[in-house]
Design a protein around this motif. Structure first.
Motif, mmCIF file in Angstrom:
data_model
loop_
_atom_site.group_PDB
_atom_site.id
_atom_site.type_symbol
_atom_site.label_atom_id
_atom_site.label_comp_id
_atom_site.label_asym_id
_atom_site.label_seq_id
_atom_site.Cartn_x
_atom_site.Cartn_y
_atom_site.Cartn_z
ATOM 1 N N CYS A 38 0.827 -1.207 0.000
ATOM 2 C CA CYS A 38 0.000 0.000 0.000
ATOM 3 C C CYS A 38 0.866 1.264 0.000
ATOM 4 O O CYS A 38 0.517 2.277 -0.599
ATOM 5 C CB CYS A 38 -0.937 -0.004 1.210
ATOM 6 S SG CYS A 38 -2.102 -1.390 1.206
ATOM 7 N N MET A 42 0.205 4.191 -2.784
ATOM 8 C CA MET A 42 -0.539 5.399 -2.407
ATOM 9 C C MET A 42 0.352 6.630 -2.323
ATOM 10 O O MET A 42 1.565 6.570 -2.482
ATOM 11 C CB MET A 42 -1.229 5.173 -1.056
ATOM 12 C CG MET A 42 -2.192 4.008 -1.007
ATOM 13 S SD MET A 42 -3.351 3.927 -2.393
ATOM 14 C CE MET A 42 -4.326 5.384 -2.135
ATOM 15 N N LYS A 43 -0.303 7.715 -2.042
ATOM 16 C CA LYS A 43 0.356 9.027 -2.088
ATOM 17 C C LYS A 43 1.319 9.211 -0.933
ATOM 18 O O LYS A 43 2.363 9.827 -1.096
ATOM 19 C CB LYS A 43 -0.758 10.084 -2.054
ATOM 20 C CG LYS A 43 -0.299 11.520 -2.030
ATOM 21 C CD LYS A 43 -1.515 12.439 -2.212
ATOM 22 C CE LYS A 43 -2.476 12.411 -1.034
ATOM 23 N NZ LYS A 43 -1.921 13.045 0.161
ATOM 24 N N GLU A 47 -2.040 7.465 3.972
ATOM 25 C CA GLU A 47 -2.972 6.758 3.076
ATOM 26 C C GLU A 47 -2.623 5.280 3.005
ATOM 27 O O GLU A 47 -3.516 4.433 2.907
ATOM 28 C CB GLU A 47 -2.922 7.374 1.688
ATOM 29 C CG GLU A 47 -3.467 8.769 1.634
ATOM 30 C CD GLU A 47 -4.419 8.962 0.462
ATOM 31 O OE1 GLU A 47 -4.822 10.100 0.245
ATOM 32 O OE2 GLU A 47 -4.744 7.981 -0.227
ATOM 33 N N ASP A 50 -4.138 3.647 5.950
ATOM 34 C CA ASP A 50 -5.589 3.482 5.751
ATOM 35 C C ASP A 50 -5.886 2.301 4.851
ATOM 36 O O ASP A 50 -6.759 1.473 5.137
ATOM 37 C CB ASP A 50 -6.188 4.730 5.086
ATOM 38 C CG ASP A 50 -6.404 5.834 6.094
ATOM 39 O OD1 ASP A 50 -6.603 6.982 5.657
ATOM 40 O OD2 ASP A 50 -6.364 5.548 7.295
ATOM 41 N N MET A 51 -5.180 2.256 3.741
ATOM 42 C CA MET A 51 -5.451 1.198 2.755
ATOM 43 C C MET A 51 -5.060 -0.175 3.289
ATOM 44 O O MET A 51 -5.716 -1.186 3.019
ATOM 45 C CB MET A 51 -4.703 1.482 1.462
ATOM 46 C CG MET A 51 -5.240 2.667 0.682
ATOM 47 S SD MET A 51 -6.965 2.426 0.136
ATOM 48 C CE MET A 51 -7.837 3.310 1.424
ATOM 49 N N CYS A 84 -6.376 -0.638 -3.149
ATOM 50 C CA CYS A 84 -5.620 0.561 -3.533
ATOM 51 C C CYS A 84 -6.100 1.089 -4.886
ATOM 52 O O CYS A 84 -6.264 2.300 -5.066
ATOM 53 C CB CYS A 84 -4.134 0.255 -3.600
ATOM 54 S SG CYS A 84 -3.398 -0.077 -1.985
ATOM 55 N N ARG A 87 -9.303 2.992 -4.602
ATOM 56 C CA ARG A 87 -9.086 4.324 -4.049
ATOM 57 C C ARG A 87 -8.457 5.249 -5.076
ATOM 58 O O ARG A 87 -8.870 6.398 -5.242
ATOM 59 C CB ARG A 87 -8.185 4.227 -2.811
ATOM 60 C CG ARG A 87 -7.777 5.570 -2.219
ATOM 61 C CD ARG A 87 -8.948 6.391 -1.714
ATOM 62 N NE ARG A 87 -9.539 5.809 -0.547
ATOM 63 C CZ ARG A 87 -9.194 6.129 0.704
ATOM 64 N NH1 ARG A 87 -8.233 7.006 0.916
ATOM 65 N NH2 ARG A 87 -9.797 5.567 1.718
ATOM 66 N N TYR A 93 -10.493 11.264 -5.150
ATOM 67 C CA TYR A 93 -9.070 11.072 -4.873
ATOM 68 C C TYR A 93 -8.227 11.657 -6.002
ATOM 69 O O TYR A 93 -7.218 12.300 -5.769
ATOM 70 C CB TYR A 93 -8.766 9.591 -4.704
ATOM 71 C CG TYR A 93 -7.311 9.322 -4.400
ATOM 72 C CD1 TYR A 93 -6.403 9.084 -5.442
ATOM 73 C CD2 TYR A 93 -6.828 9.348 -3.097
ATOM 74 C CE1 TYR A 93 -5.065 8.863 -5.171
ATOM 75 C CE2 TYR A 93 -5.498 9.128 -2.834
ATOM 76 C CZ TYR A 93 -4.619 8.876 -3.873
ATOM 77 O OH TYR A 93 -3.298 8.668 -3.609
ATOM 78 N N LYS A 97 -5.435 14.631 -5.621
ATOM 79 C CA LYS A 97 -4.028 14.295 -5.860
ATOM 80 C C LYS A 97 -3.307 15.419 -6.584
ATOM 81 O O LYS A 97 -2.135 15.651 -6.390
ATOM 82 C CB LYS A 97 -3.967 13.000 -6.681
ATOM 83 C CG LYS A 97 -2.599 12.342 -6.692
ATOM 84 C CD LYS A 97 -2.635 11.011 -7.390
ATOM 85 C CE LYS A 97 -2.658 11.174 -8.880
ATOM 86 N NZ LYS A 97 -2.327 9.882 -9.574
#
Lengths: 188, 277
Positions: A38, A42-43, A47, A50-51, A84, A87, A93, A97
């Motif tokens: 994850c 993710m960013k 995040e 969370d994922m 992921c 999301r 999202y 971003k």
């Protein structure tokens, strides 16, 4: 990139039965792998957290349907990738971003293994460059890079996770590596 | 072959995905061109860097966070007997009705066996403020007509939000489980542990909705439902919050004895049905 062990079968069965101790063990056994997956999708680290949590919650929900015809890690990876991707594909999202930064220097993990500060600094900067470059890749290419080059999975396992043929894995991976190289070429 | 073409096919070349002829052409070019060698080395370095990244560990307390989330969501993922929740709430209602006289409403049901249970508990305990450790009550779910006031039959209850297998007017569902009140219960907090050994009930979206609603309502009154394992549930709520809870959930508790002779505590059976507003 050594392959890590799987949870014993009897504990997997207990997890399928909803045994809390087994579910807890499942998390502890796979948390690093899923979090790392994850993290690279993710960013930022928040995040990713969370994922990763969401991945395990979805896995628990679907635990009874785990048939055992693939390794539990493969199954978890698949859930993690889909979580992921969902999301990343969410419209809100994507809009967000564009206006926020990705990984900062403070988020990069501690890479101090060489004892050489200059080398460690370069590695840390490269880590950030790499994370930002991977973030720019389309999701299907990102998936190949993360699963093969970062997670160290075999081609057949990636094929099961992505539900594609091994030949497709190889060709997508090549295109992903090419795209990544072109992004990083001038800054590396 | 031109440098631009070599760079374009670097990845395929490195992975051995090119046709033999093109592979040979690129190989020959790389031997002669220093610039393309540098690009090839950079490509390999990037890939090697990725493949040798140290593991990124999960954050501290990650497993604990998951465990907390599981508890908050009532672990309904593996709690398969929805009536046990209903019974847990019913047990709360039963014991509080037995022990908290000010909260009794003349419009609530006054089941005979609840009174009998209270007498039994009064005999067994001096400070009868709530359930005590050691009591074991077996409960059976069975719908019964609602009495709105003593001796007066009220309207038929609304159809339950959730009906489990066998839980219907014509074929009442049956489930057996133990309620083992905890020793630490005091006058301010009601807490009971419910263990279920019932047969499995098919999971469904309605069941998850039910759990979610119940969890939300109990938390709104400052209570909690904590699964201990796949068959044990602990329900806790402030005693003073019980009336608020009743305003949110219409609890219909119907009590039926299994025999005319008053059975021992371990053999008593109760009927319970719950409707959500």
């Amino acid at each position: 990139m050594s392959r890590q062990s799987e949870m014993p079968d009897d504990w997997i069965q207990r997890a399928r039965d909803g045994d809390m101790a087994a579910l807890d063990m499942l998390v502890r056994c796979y948390q690093d792998r899923i979090y790392q997956l994850c993290y690279w999708f993710m960013k930022d680290a928040a995040e990713a957290d969370d994922m990763a949590q969401e991945t395990f919650m979805r896995a628990f929900k679907a635990m009874a349907r785990f048939r055992g015809d693939a390794a539990l890690s493969t199954w978890l990876y698949r859930i993690g990738v889909n979580t992921c991707k969902n999301r990343l594909n969410a419209l809100t999202y994507r809009i967000r971003k564009y206006f926020t930064h990705s990984l900062d220097a403070g988020d990069a993990p501690d890479l101090s293994a060489t004892g050489n500060p200059a080398s460690e600094l370069i590695d840390k900067e490269r880590h950030i460059l790499l994370h930002r470059a991977i973030a720019q890749l389309p999701t299907d290419k990102k998936q190949m890079i993360i699963l093969r080059d970062i997670q160290g999975l075999a081609y057949d396992e990636i094929a099961r996770i992505a539900d594609i043929k091994i030949g497709t894995v190889k060709s997508r991976l090549a295109r992903a590596r090419q795209a990544l190289y072109l992004i990083l070429r001038d800054d590396w | 072959m031109r440098c631009q073409s070599v760079i374009k096919h670097l990845a395929n070349y490195q992975q051995g995905l090119l046709a033999d002829r093109m592979h040979s052409q690129i190989q020959a070019h790389l031997k002669a061109c220093r610039n393309c060698q540098k690009e090839r080395d950079k490509f390999v370095e990037i890939t090697t860097f990725m493949q040798h990244l140290p593991q990124t560990p999960a954050p501290d307390q990650f497993a604990a966070k998951i465990k907390k989330r599981l508890g908050k969501r009532n672990a309904g993922l593996h709690w398969r007997w929805p009536a046990a929740y209903a019974a847990a709430v019913g047990v709360c209602g039963c014991f509080l009705l037995l022990t908290m006289q000010p909260f009794r409403s003349p419009h609530r049901i006054q089941p005979e066996l609840m009174v009998a249970e209270k007498r039994q508990m009064a005999k067994e305990s001096v400070a009868d403020q709530g359930p005590r450790a050691g009591n074991a009550v077996f409960l059976t779910l069975r719908p019964k007509p609602v009495l709105m006031a003593p001796g007066i039959a009220g309207p038929e209850p609304a159809a339950p939000l959730l009906q489990t297998d066998g839980f219907s007017e014509s074929q009442p569902g049956r489930a057996k489980f133990k309620s083992a009140p905890r020793a630490e219960t005091n006058a301010d907090t009601f807490q009971t542990a419910v263990k279920s050994r019932a047969h499995e009930v098919e999971d469904s979206a309605a069941f998850h909705d039910f759990q979610s609603d119940l969890q939300t309502i109990i938390q709104a009154v400052g209570g909690s439902i904590e699964p201990i394992d796949s068959h044990t549930l602990v329900v806790t709520m402030p005693a003073a919050a019980y009336m608020t809870f009743l305003n949110k959930i219409q609890v219909v508790a119907t009590i039926a004895a299994t025999s005319s002779a008053r059975p021992e505590p371990a053999a008593r059976q109760w009927a319970l049905e719950i409707h959500l507003n």
